[in-house]
Design a protein around this motif. Structure first.
Motif, PDB file in Angstrom:
ATOM      1  N   GLU A  61       0.919  -1.072  -0.059  1.00 16.65           N
ATOM      2  CA  GLU A  61       0.161   0.116   0.081  1.00 16.65           C
ATOM      3  C   GLU A  61       0.935   1.263  -0.092  1.00 16.65           C
ATOM      4  O   GLU A  61       0.716   2.386  -0.669  1.00 16.65           O
TER       5      GLU A  61
ATOM      6  N   GLN B   8       4.036   1.422  -1.244  1.00 19.53           N
ATOM      7  CA  GLN B   8       4.498   1.321  -2.602  1.00 19.53           C
ATOM      8  C   GLN B   8       3.550   2.041  -3.612  1.00 19.53           C
ATOM      9  O   GLN B   8       3.730   3.005  -4.190  1.00 19.53           O
ATOM     10  N   LYS B   9       2.157   1.874  -3.503  1.00 12.88           N
ATOM     11  CA  LYS B   9       1.040   2.309  -4.330  1.00 12.88           C
ATOM     12  C   LYS B   9       0.813   3.884  -4.083  1.00 12.88           C
ATOM     13  O   LYS B   9       0.787   4.760  -5.027  1.00 12.88           O
ATOM     14  N   HIS B  10       0.997   4.245  -2.777  1.00  8.88           N
ATOM     15  CA  HIS B  10       0.704   5.334  -2.405  1.00  8.88           C
ATOM     16  C   HIS B  10       1.818   6.350  -2.939  1.00  8.88           C
ATOM     17  O   HIS B  10       1.701   7.448  -3.521  1.00  8.88           O
TER      18      HIS B  10
ATOM     19  N   SER C 177       3.719   5.921  -5.731  1.00  6.05           N
ATOM     20  CA  SER C 177       3.589   6.036  -7.010  1.00  6.05           C
ATOM     21  C   SER C 177       2.436   6.975  -7.204  1.00  6.05           C
ATOM     22  O   SER C 177       2.607   7.829  -8.344  1.00  6.05           O
ATOM     23  N   GLU C 178       1.534   7.121  -6.445  1.00  3.93           N
ATOM     24  CA  GLU C 178       0.276   8.018  -7.001  1.00  3.93           C
ATOM     25  C   GLU C 178       0.560   9.498  -6.748  1.00  3.93           C
ATOM     26  O   GLU C 178       0.326  10.377  -7.238  1.00  3.93           O
TER      27      GLU C 178
ATOM     28  N   LEU D 149       4.762  -3.878 -10.002  1.00  7.26           N
ATOM     29  CA  LEU D 149       4.223  -2.389 -10.092  1.00  7.26           C
ATOM     30  C   LEU D 149       5.433  -1.480  -9.902  1.00  7.26           C
ATOM     31  O   LEU D 149       5.227  -0.271  -9.775  1.00  7.26           O
TER      32      LEU D 149
END
Length: 211
Positions: free
Chosen positions: A66, A68-70, A72-73, A98
């Motif tokens: 999560e 990592q995704k944040h 990236s966002e 990802l």
């Protein structure tokens, strides 16, 4: 305040793991910062910081995936090496898909981690070089006058001076003068070089020069 020195950010909820990894990395010459949670990391992190991350994939609260995704966002592409337990392999594969550099399954050898961190820092250095180039190009674009930006926008579309003169309602000689100034200010040694610089600026979300 952002640092010019490469830093390895360690994010793991296990204090013993954090301490041992921090000690290992400092012993081989890395600068390391340790955080007990994704939340703690985000509170302290400056996106301009230069380095990579060693991230536990399974943590209470926000998981490593999560986080990592944040990142990236919000446009932060810091290279990440995940550390995982046996049951986390599917999550780790997803993390690599990802954009993570790699993952290591516990237990792992110290040298394995050092090797992965070296890979991640090489990637970080390449990213930083690209960012510095982009900022330099943006500075050069900012140095152009409004008319020079118009001319550059037409030039990179491949239009001839005569056509540009007609489009802008000026003489061909005026276009030639502006074009020469554009090449000088942009430090472009060819039309192809100028086009590449404009593409670098556009690829990072910068609006193209007015055509």
């Amino acid at each position: 305040m952002a640092s010019n020195e490469a830093t390895v950010f360690i994010v793991d909820d296990d204090e013993a793991v954090r301490d041992s990894l921090g000690l290992l990395l400092r012993s081989v010459g890395y600068r390391a910062r340790c955080y007990a949670s994704a939340k703690d990391f985000l509170k302290a992190f400056d996106p301009r910081d230069y380095g990579c991350m060693v991230l536990d994939i399974r943590m209470p609260g926000m998981t490593g995936l999560e986080l990592q995704k944040h990142l990236s966002e919000i446009g932060c592409n810091i290279p990440i090496v995940f550390i995982t337990g046996h049951g986390d392999i599917p999550m780790a594969v997803e993390a690599v898909r990802l954009g993570a550099v790699d993952f290591l399954q516990k237990p792992f050898e110290d040298q394995e981690l050092v090797d992965r961190i070296n890979d991640a820092l090489r990637q970080a250095a390449e990213q930083r070089e690209g960012e510095l180039e982009r900022l330099e190009i943006l500075d050069r674009i900012d140095s152009l006058t409004a008319r020079e930006k118009q001319v550059m926008g037409q030039v990179v579309l491949g239009k001839a001076n005569k056509v540009i003169a007609g489009d802008l309602g000026v003489s061909q000689r005026t276009v030639e003068i502006h074009r020469a100034r554009v090449m000088e200010k942009m430090q472009a040694n060819s039309l192809a070089h100028l086009v590449r610089m404009v593409m670098v600026a556009e690829a990072q979300g910068t609006p193209p020069p007015a055509a």
